[in-house]
Motif scaffolding. Structure first.
Motif, mmCIF file in Angstrom:
data_model
loop_
_atom_site.group_PDB
_atom_site.id
_atom_site.type_symbol
_atom_site.label_atom_id
_atom_site.label_comp_id
_atom_site.label_asym_id
_atom_site.label_seq_id
_atom_site.Cartn_x
_atom_site.Cartn_y
_atom_site.Cartn_z
ATOM 1 N N LEU A 104 4.349 12.354 20.909
ATOM 2 C CA LEU A 104 5.411 11.342 21.044
ATOM 3 C C LEU A 104 5.076 10.380 22.184
ATOM 4 O O LEU A 104 5.236 9.157 22.048
ATOM 5 N N HIS A 142 0.826 -1.213 0.000
ATOM 6 C CA HIS A 142 0.000 0.000 0.000
ATOM 7 C C HIS A 142 0.863 1.267 0.000
ATOM 8 O O HIS A 142 0.641 2.189 -0.786
ATOM 9 N N TRP A 143 1.865 1.282 0.875
ATOM 10 C CA TRP A 143 2.688 2.491 1.005
ATOM 11 C C TRP A 143 3.607 2.688 -0.197
ATOM 12 O O TRP A 143 3.952 3.813 -0.538
ATOM 13 N N PHE A 165 2.467 11.015 4.733
ATOM 14 C CA PHE A 165 3.164 9.923 5.433
ATOM 15 C C PHE A 165 4.047 9.135 4.467
ATOM 16 O O PHE A 165 5.182 8.802 4.787
ATOM 17 N N MET A 166 3.512 8.889 3.260
ATOM 18 C CA MET A 166 4.279 8.139 2.256
ATOM 19 C C MET A 166 5.575 8.881 1.912
ATOM 20 O O MET A 166 6.624 8.260 1.756
ATOM 21 N N GLN A 171 2.925 8.405 15.200
ATOM 22 C CA GLN A 171 3.671 9.635 15.454
ATOM 23 C C GLN A 171 3.339 10.698 14.398
ATOM 24 O O GLN A 171 3.260 11.883 14.695
ATOM 25 N N TYR A 172 3.130 10.214 13.161
ATOM 26 C CA TYR A 172 2.767 11.134 12.075
ATOM 27 C C TYR A 172 1.407 11.774 12.356
ATOM 28 O O TYR A 172 1.234 12.988 12.211
ATOM 29 N N LEU A 198 12.673 8.164 17.254
ATOM 30 C CA LEU A 198 11.952 9.021 18.204
ATOM 31 C C LEU A 198 12.065 10.498 17.827
ATOM 32 O O LEU A 198 11.140 11.276 18.028
ATOM 33 N N ARG A 223 16.134 -1.528 20.551
ATOM 34 C CA ARG A 223 16.755 -1.529 19.213
ATOM 35 C C ARG A 223 17.646 -2.756 19.041
ATOM 36 O O ARG A 223 18.119 -3.044 17.962
ATOM 37 N N PHE A 247 4.358 2.677 15.209
ATOM 38 C CA PHE A 247 4.868 3.872 15.865
ATOM 39 C C PHE A 247 4.953 5.071 14.906
ATOM 40 O O PHE A 247 4.441 6.159 15.214
ATOM 41 N N LEU A 248 5.574 4.852 13.744
ATOM 42 C CA LEU A 248 5.740 5.983 12.816
ATOM 43 C C LEU A 248 4.401 6.530 12.308
ATOM 44 O O LEU A 248 4.198 7.753 12.315
ATOM 45 N N PRO A 249 3.441 5.662 11.887
ATOM 46 C CA PRO A 249 2.132 6.216 11.498
ATOM 47 C C PRO A 249 1.439 6.957 12.646
ATOM 48 O O PRO A 249 0.849 8.015 12.441
ATOM 49 N N ILE A 301 8.132 8.472 4.803
ATOM 50 C CA ILE A 301 8.836 7.189 4.973
ATOM 51 C C ILE A 301 9.677 6.801 3.757
ATOM 52 O O ILE A 301 10.503 5.918 3.844
ATOM 53 N N ARG A 356 7.833 -0.375 15.051
ATOM 54 C CA ARG A 356 8.311 0.984 14.753
ATOM 55 C C ARG A 356 7.778 1.451 13.391
ATOM 56 O O ARG A 356 7.205 2.531 13.278
ATOM 57 N N ASP A 357 7.951 0.574 12.381
ATOM 58 C CA ASP A 357 7.615 0.986 11.013
ATOM 59 C C ASP A 357 6.110 1.021 10.734
ATOM 60 O O ASP A 357 5.641 1.884 10.004
ATOM 61 N N ARG A 397 1.659 14.303 15.347
ATOM 62 C CA ARG A 397 2.849 15.165 15.363
ATOM 63 C C ARG A 397 2.530 16.592 15.781
ATOM 64 O O ARG A 397 3.379 17.294 16.330
ATOM 65 N N THR A 403 4.418 6.432 21.691
ATOM 66 C CA THR A 403 5.316 5.506 22.401
ATOM 67 C C THR A 403 4.512 4.557 23.294
ATOM 68 O O THR A 403 4.739 3.342 23.292
ATOM 69 N N MET A 433 10.345 12.545 13.735
ATOM 70 C CA MET A 433 9.165 13.380 13.481
ATOM 71 C C MET A 433 9.400 14.826 13.919
ATOM 72 O O MET A 433 8.886 15.762 13.308
ATOM 73 N N VAL A 464 8.714 17.886 11.512
ATOM 74 C CA VAL A 464 7.767 18.963 11.856
ATOM 75 C C VAL A 464 8.473 20.325 11.754
ATOM 76 O O VAL A 464 7.906 21.301 11.236
ATOM 77 N N SER A 473 12.983 9.672 26.309
ATOM 78 C CA SER A 473 12.948 10.598 25.170
ATOM 79 C C SER A 473 12.703 12.038 25.617
ATOM 80 O O SER A 473 13.080 12.976 24.928
#
Lengths: 462, 79
Positions: free
Chosen positions: A299, A129-130, B59-60, A288-289, B40, A269, A284-286, B63, A280-281, A292, A303, B43, B47, A335
């Motif tokens: 954050l 998808h991405w 988002f795409m 966090q996005y 961490l 990690r 977490f990242l979606p 990444i 994470r991929d 944001r 987390t 982002m 921003v 963090s």
């Protein structure tokens, strides 16, 4: 058929012989059939669950590739979560596991590897998808990606973008791969048989009879259990990575000297990297996005949710939820306090700062491992509260403990020197005499000081 | 704004956000080359770049950026 059984080594050897005897084009099909046979031997009729998962996930991927509609992705995620919920969470939530033995609902067990192959399927769909590419692997390639027997029961969780190109690439016999894979399997067997299995009787006795022990014994058992899990799971990963290498496949490294971590975030990690990088991929990242704009609160939210999922991924028990929350709080605090901690460590001599931060993380993880071991929160609290008491130190069988400690000295000693390099690569760089001395030591140690209290691996239950 | 100016501004943002006053970036620099740029803090950097250049990344896009060069390409495509 455990990965530390003679039966597995025979199975592996037979598949390997036929694999290289076949024309290259036929090899993936042999691996696929062998993987399904391996799963059927281990899990019987639960092979049906694996085949169902492969078929539906593949159809959904094809649907997405044809129509490019997000609904296919959503259905795929929902299907995998539903499958996980049905086998892993609903029986615990509705108390089926506490029904009388023999009742139909009580017999619903978790198919081993379900969490691993379901996460692979979701990752593959999200990557499709991405990336926006409307290209799906062939059914055979996808099936092998989902079923490859070395990693099927407990990972490492593979990614389609690194695994599938290896299926289509012609796999020629490669002597270096055979040597490297064999080294890795030997190293894994040593960690499982000499360290994890020798520690297991001690931790079993202490935790099953925790009312008889207090103080230093409980603390020592918690540390021993953490090391046991580490050795057990990293041994499984070594055997899986080594077995895959024999067929010319490279799997993701799952551990990178986690005991050298200087923060909880750093620990994640280095520990179960295929799971921590997956969350994470894809989570977490979606998250966090999406959050944001909230700054530090975003954050923190991302987390905490991520670690909650890591906790719940391990099973349906409140102890695992608390495990995730504790690690989430620690990681969030780290963090948000980077500068404060940097100042604190800078005020100390570098070496002392390193040892101290290393020790704090080690003790935190060992203490939280009690949650992984306990059947309930009440039991975990009872065990932890007994650390404050005092009773004579119980060491169990001193012989087994000495065997385990001698194994640990070798493994941790080599870990210190090798750093982040994979063990098979590190051994390969040593002089020939040293390499062979190590092989002979490991092979002699297996029957001499090793034991096999359990052929199963702790992470099978997850 | 030419690419060199853009690179210089991104460098300032990274230095300020990650509190790494001495860091130098090039087109080929990746996050792993820069101390403190991890999942961490990723982002936070993004921003800050969005705010500075008054734009939003999808988002795409976020990444798929593999290095500073691809970050500059994405910024350019939005100006």
């Amino acid at each position: 058929m455990s990965l530390v059984s003679v039966l597995y080594l025979i199975f592996l050897g037979m598949v390997l012989l036929v694999y290289y005897a076949l024309p290259q084009k036929a090899r993936p099909y042999l691996l696929l059939l062998s993987s399904w046979a391996f799963y059927a031997i281990n899990q019987g009729y639960y092979l049906f669950v694996l085949l169902l998962s492969i078929s539906i996930n593949y159809l959904l991927c094809r649907g997405w590739a044809k129509h490019g509609n997000r609904a296919w992705v959503a259905v795929s995620i929902l299907f995998n979560l539903a499958l996980l919920s049905f086998f892993k969470y609903l029986p615990a939530i509705f108390g089926f596991t506490s029904l009388p033995d023999g009742s139909l609902l009580q017999q619903i067990a978790i198919p081993i590897g379900l969490s691993f192959f379901s996460f692979q399927a979701m990752g593959y769909m999200l990557d499709l998808h991405w990336s926006g590419k409307r290209q799906v692997a062939s059914m055979a390639q996808y099936s092998l990606f989902m079923s490859f027997f070395p990693q099927l029961l407990a990972g490492p969780i593979a990614r389609g973008k690194s695994f599938i190109p290896q299926v289509s690439k012609a796999s020629c016999f490669n002597y270096a791969d055979m040597v490297s894979g064999s080294r890795r399997i030997l190293w894994g067997l040593f960690k499982k048989v000499v360290i994890a299995s020798n520690l297991s009787p001690y931790t079993d006795v202490v935790f099953q009879n925790y009312n008889d022990h207090q103080g230093i014994t409980i603390a020592l058992a918690a540390i021993a259990y953490f090391i046991q899990i580490y050795m057990d799971f990293s041994a499984y990963s070594d055997i899986a990575i080594g077995s895959a290498r024999l067929f010319g496949y490279r799997l993701m490294e799952n551990f990178r000297v986690p005991l050298s971590a200087k923060s909880v975030t750093d620990f994640w990690r280095r520990w179960h990297i295929s799971l921590s990088s997956w969350v994470r991929d894809y989570l977490f990242l979606p998250l966090q996005y999406q959050t944001r704009a909230w700054g530090k609160a975003g954050l923190t939210t991302a987390t905490m949710i991520t670690f909650l999922v890591i906790g719940v991924w391990h099973g349906a028990n409140w102890t695992l939820v608390i495990f995730g929350v504790l690690h989430g709080i620690a990681s969030t605090w780290e963090s948000h306090s980077k500068e404060l901690r940097a100042k604190l460590w800078q005020s100390l001599p570098k070496r002392i700062g390193n040892v101290l931060s290393n020790l704090i993380v080690f003790l935190f993880i060992a203490a939280s491992a009690i949650l992984l071991r306990s059947a309930s929160i009440g039991e975990a609290i009872a065990i932890i509260s007994r650390i404050a008491g005092s009773s004579p130190l119980y060491l169990g069988s001193k012989q087994l403990l000495v065997f385990a400690i001698s194994g640990m000295l070798l493994v941790f000693g080599i870990d210190t020197f090798k750093g982040d390099i994979p063990i098979d690569e590190y051994i390969g760089k040593q002089p020939k005499a040293l390499r062979w001395a190590l092989y002979i030591c490991l092979i002699i140690a297996l029957p001499l000081i090793g034991s096999l209290s359990s052929e199963n691996f702790i992470y099978y239950q997850y | 704004m030419n690419r060199q100016q853009m690179l210089s501004q991104v460098e300032d943002i990274i230095r300020h956000t990650l509190k790494q006053p001495d860091v130098c970036i090039f087109e080929q620099t990746t996050a792993s080359d820069i101390p403190g740029w991890d999942s961490l803090s990723h982002m936070t950097v993004m921003v800050a770049i969005e705010a500075h250049f008054n734009m939003k990344f999808s988002f795409m896009e976020m990444i798929s950026m593999s290095d500073i060069g691809s970050l500059l390409d994405t910024i350019s495509s939005k100006q």
